[in-house]
Design an enzyme around this catalytic site. Structure first.
Site, short mmCIF file in Angstrom:
data_model
loop_
_atom_site.label_atom_id
_atom_site.label_comp_id
_atom_site.label_asym_id
_atom_site.label_seq_id
_atom_site.Cartn_x
_atom_site.Cartn_y
_atom_site.Cartn_z
N CYS A 150 43.87 -69.83 52.37
CA CYS A 150 44.44 -68.66 53.02
C CYS A 150 45.94 -68.88 53.30
O CYS A 150 46.35 -69.96 53.71
CB CYS A 150 43.77 -68.30 54.34
SG CYS A 150 42.02 -68.00 54.18
N ARG A 164 47.33 -70.15 47.81
CA ARG A 164 46.48 -70.68 48.88
C ARG A 164 45.13 -69.99 48.96
O ARG A 164 44.23 -70.42 49.69
CB ARG A 164 47.18 -70.54 50.24
CG ARG A 164 48.47 -71.30 50.34
CD ARG A 164 49.09 -71.10 51.69
NE ARG A 164 48.31 -71.72 52.74
CZ ARG A 164 48.44 -72.98 53.13
NH1 ARG A 164 49.32 -73.75 52.55
NH2 ARG A 164 47.69 -73.46 54.09
N ASN A 167 43.68 -68.66 59.08
CA ASN A 167 43.41 -69.65 58.04
C ASN A 167 42.64 -70.77 58.72
O ASN A 167 43.13 -71.34 59.68
CB ASN A 167 44.77 -70.15 57.50
CG ASN A 167 44.65 -71.37 56.61
OD1 ASN A 167 43.60 -71.61 56.03
ND2 ASN A 167 45.73 -72.12 56.49
N GLU A 226 40.53 -87.56 35.58
CA GLU A 226 41.51 -86.50 35.79
C GLU A 226 41.49 -85.50 34.63
O GLU A 226 41.58 -84.29 34.85
CB GLU A 226 42.90 -87.15 35.96
CG GLU A 226 44.07 -86.19 36.12
CD GLU A 226 43.95 -85.23 37.30
OE1 GLU A 226 43.06 -85.40 38.14
OE2 GLU A 226 44.76 -84.27 37.36
N LYS A 252 40.74 -81.56 35.20
CA LYS A 252 41.68 -80.49 34.78
C LYS A 252 40.95 -79.46 33.92
O LYS A 252 41.11 -78.26 34.12
CB LYS A 252 42.84 -81.06 33.95
CG LYS A 252 43.98 -81.72 34.65
CD LYS A 252 44.86 -80.89 35.51
CE LYS A 252 44.30 -80.76 36.90
NZ LYS A 252 44.64 -81.77 37.86
N GLU A 261 38.39 -77.36 36.02
CA GLU A 261 38.88 -76.42 37.03
C GLU A 261 39.60 -75.22 36.45
O GLU A 261 39.54 -74.14 37.01
CB GLU A 261 39.70 -77.11 38.12
CG GLU A 261 41.02 -77.66 37.72
CD GLU A 261 41.77 -78.29 38.90
OE1 GLU A 261 41.60 -77.86 40.04
OE2 GLU A 261 42.54 -79.23 38.64
N HIS A 263 24.88 -96.42 29.10
CA HIS A 263 23.86 -96.44 30.16
C HIS A 263 23.40 -95.03 30.52
O HIS A 263 22.85 -94.83 31.60
CB HIS A 263 24.41 -97.17 31.38
CG HIS A 263 24.77 -98.59 31.09
ND1 HIS A 263 23.83 -99.57 30.85
CD2 HIS A 263 25.97 -99.20 30.94
CE1 HIS A 263 24.44 -100.72 30.59
NE2 HIS A 263 25.75 -100.51 30.64
N LYS A 278 44.87 -73.89 46.46
CA LYS A 278 45.76 -75.04 46.30
C LYS A 278 45.61 -76.03 47.45
O LYS A 278 45.57 -77.23 47.25
CB LYS A 278 47.20 -74.53 46.23
CG LYS A 278 48.24 -75.60 46.02
CD LYS A 278 48.18 -76.14 44.62
CE LYS A 278 49.19 -77.23 44.37
NZ LYS A 278 48.84 -78.00 43.17
O1 M6R Z 1 47.00 -81.50 48.49
P1 M6R Z 1 46.10 -82.60 48.02
O2 M6R Z 1 46.76 -83.48 47.01
O3 M6R Z 1 45.53 -83.41 49.13
O4 M6R Z 1 44.90 -81.87 47.29
C1 M6R Z 1 43.77 -82.60 46.87
C2 M6R Z 1 42.90 -81.77 45.95
O5 M6R Z 1 42.45 -80.63 46.60
C3 M6R Z 1 43.66 -81.37 44.68
O6 M6R Z 1 44.16 -82.46 43.99
C4 M6R Z 1 42.70 -80.58 43.75
O7 M6R Z 1 41.70 -81.43 43.26
C5 M6R Z 1 43.48 -79.95 42.61
N1 M6R Z 1 43.00 -78.62 42.37
C6 M6R Z 1 43.34 -80.69 41.34
O8 M6R Z 1 44.04 -80.11 40.29
#
Ligand code: M6R
Length: 616
Positions: free
Chosen positions: A2, A31, A105, A491, A495, A498, A514, A611
């Site tokens: 938010c 957000r 928020n 990672e 990516k 998501e 395994h 975010k």
């Molecule tokens: O602001 P932060 O780095 O603490 O955020 C952590 C995660 O929420 C963030 O990295 C999330 O996994 C991203 N969407 C990944 O791309």
């Protein structure tokens, strides 16, 4: 989670406060983006306009409504926690007497008790949100004759949970009030008026002098002054701070998406992250603050890293670096697990939180717990005005600039640079790496920028796009890596999941036999992370195992042997083992970007995500 904005203008200008609030929300849409709304004070009424869906829907509604330009209002962009995304659950919420409109928020944990209280007062709630109860309680207080600031204070005294709120009142007087307990809120005053927002980015068009609220602060904003009280009513002063980020960085600057722009910024981000911090001749690193002095670091007995998502993957890599170079035992944990597993920390533990936003609720709480248990609190963060920085004794800023794309890219690379600097500094303080060896490590870092730029040349990017076209319809994706490139596999998979919504798993390559090998069949794509070095031959065998079962393998890395046995390859320049993740992750970021693009996904605002995750 938010975004909140608020403003009280001196003059309506073009479009009044409505236009400015919408611009502010555009900055904060990362957000949360399942609905948005405005609450505006007109001379004799409080107008609330809200719509489910993206901000564009609210803009159409505002255009149809034709409201007169006003001076005072609040706005919100939502990531739903209580109640589905809908017009009725969108913020702002109003009290029954239409005296107050409020945006929120966070999460009100005792909202059910508060809801009963409101219902007992004969008020029928209009939404399924936890937010509306706050609005109604403040409305009840105002109807009893309380001043607006006192009505808010007495309401918040009863609240348990996490919140940033902003509200406007129409009666008994016009007021703009905000409060913080957890999620961030900042305030700016300029000759145009007074402004508040969840993120400084929304305030930078007005001034660089920003006041950051602290947990437990309630601020009343008029056009001439900002007064802040604590929950117990005591007055406090919060001096504004100069913020150096510029508003242009929050612009796409010709790229189709923020994510693509941020991927392309990485060579500069990398250079900024070590600029002024490395001394190649002496073979050492300068990090600000006592936490990183020889005396402090030589007493470090253990490093406990906590983080979430991409930052956690950076944390795993930091673990390999610090353990490998500084010979300190390291534990790396999901912040959300660490905080609930009754951890036992030994003396001499450094807690290290890693976070782009510095506001991630789980990481903040995990760090706070570690500090309560006696650890020395440190963090690697992008947002230096964040709660995490305030909570910690030591901080390394990654200098990545604002990251808007929900999928984190440049912050990851900058976190890895900061981790590398920390590992070398710790190693030098503890004498586990000689000055000559450290010089070489720092030279390798300095040479990384052109290598990273090569990976972003038009030709290399086109090659990734071509591979994306070949694999876009794969049944699933497996990302394999070994050693310090195992977290890169995690990672790469994150990516892809998501932003493209396809199933992808990251695995240590040696673990494949395994279980996950059962997934391999024609139509399944495996990405193998293959830097040259001691583990390359092992990885080559893993690639052969996938190929033998009909799987397609795309090799990402510098090892020619692994490329030779793969179906396709994305070549990556060679560097030292510790730095290889910084290069290897780039083709993976681009691959997920192009797969998402081919699938027509909303790349910068993937479904269900936000975010900044300021709720548990
Ligand atoms: O602001 P932060 O780095 O603490 O955020 C952590 C995660 O929420 C963030 O990295 C999330 O996994 C991203 N969407 C990944 O791309």
């Amino acid at each position: 989670m938010c975004g909140i904005v608020g403003a009280w203008l001196n003059e309506p200008g073009d479009g009044g406060v409505q236009a400015l609030l919408v611009e502010g929300l555009r900055c904060l849409e990362y957000r949360g983006y399942d609905s948005s709304g405005l609450g505006i004070i007109q001379p004799d009424e409080l107008i609330v306009r809200r719509r489910q869906g993206r901000l564009a829907k609210l803009e159409s509604l505002l255009a149809e409504s034709g409201d007169a330009p006003a001076l005072l209002g609040i706005g919100h962009t939502r990531w739903a926690t209580h109640g589905e995304p809908s017009d009725g659950n969108a913020h702002p919420h109003q009290d029954a007497g239409r005296r107050v409109a409020l945006v929120h928020n966070g999460i009100i944990e005792n909202y059910l008790d508060l809801r009963h209280e409101v219902e007992a007062a004969g008020i029928e709630l209009q939404s399924a949100t936890d937010t509306e109860v706050l609005t109604q309680i403040i409305g009840i207080e105002l109807s009893k004759g309380s001043e607006p600031l006192e009505a808010v204070r007495s309401c918040l005294e009863r609240v348990r949970g996490n919140y940033a709120i902003a509200l406007v009142t129409r009666e008994p007087k016009e007021r703009l009030i905000c409060a913080r307990q957890g999620p961030p809120l900042c305030i700016a005053q300029s000759e145009r008026g007074v402004f508040l927002a969840s993120d400084v980015m929304a305030l930078l068009p007005y001034t660089r002098q920003i006041t950051f609220l602290e947990d437990g602060d309630i601020a009343e904003l008029t056009r001439s002054k900002v007064s802040i009280i604590r929950l117990n009513g005591e007055r406090v002063e919060r001096a504004p701070r100069q913020v150096d980020w510029d508003a242009e960085s929050a612009d796409k600057q010709g790229y189709a998406h923020f994510m693509l722009k941020e991927i392309h910024e990485q060579p500069d981000v990398l250079a900024r992250a070590f600029h002024g911090r490395i001394d190649v001749e002496r073979g050492d690193v300068q990090l600000e603050g006592d936490s990183f002095s020889d005396a402090a670091l030589s007493k470090m007995q253990r490093l406990q890293v906590t983080a979430c998502g991409t930052a956690l993957h950076a944390g795993y890599i930091a673990g390999y670096m610090v353990e490998g170079l500084a010979r300190v035992p390291v534990d790396v944990d999901y912040a959300s697990e660490f905080r609930y597993r009754n951890p036992k920390l030994s003396e001499g533990t450094y807690a290290l939180g890693i976070s782009q936003s510095g506001e991630t609720a789980d990481t903040l709480e995990a760090l706070r717990l570690a500090i309560r248990l006696g650890a020395h609190g440190t963090c690697i963060v992008n947002s230096i005005s964040s709660s995490m920085v305030r909570d910690c004794q030591g901080m390394i800023s990654i200098e990545a600039g604002p990251e808007i794309g929900v999928a984190s890219t440049k912050a990851f690379v900058a976190m890895l640079v900061a981790s590398y600097l920390l590992a070398i500094r710790t190693a030098r303080a503890r004498g586990t790496v000689t000055a000559e060896a450290a010089s070489q490590l720092l030279r390798d870092l300095r040479e990384l920028r052109p290598k990273l730029s090569t990976l972003l040349s038009d030709e290399r990017v086109a090659k990734v796009r071509a591979i994306a076209e070949h694999v876009v319809d794969s049944k699933g994706f497996l990302f394999l890596g070994r050693g310090i490139n195992y977290p890169v596999a995690l990672e790469g998979a994150l990516k892809l999941k998501e932003i493209s919504y396809v199933h992808a798993e990251g695995y240590p390559a040696g673990e494949m036999k395994h279980g996950p090998i059962a997934l391999i069949e024609p139509g399944m794509t495996t990405l193998a992370l293959a830097p040259k070095g001691r583990l390359a031959e092992k990885l080559r065998s893993n690639i052969e195992q996938v190929k033998a079962r009909g799987g397609r393998v795309i090799c990402v890395g510098s090892d020619p042997g692994c490329h030779a046995v793969s179906d396709e390859g994305l070549a990556v320049p060679d560097t030292n083992e510790w730095l290889s993740p910084i290069l290897n992750v780039v083709p993976l970021q681009l691959l997920s970007y192009f797969i998402a693009e081919l699938k027509g996904c909303d790349i910068d605002k993937p479904r269900n995500l936000a975010k900044s995750v300021t709720v548990e």
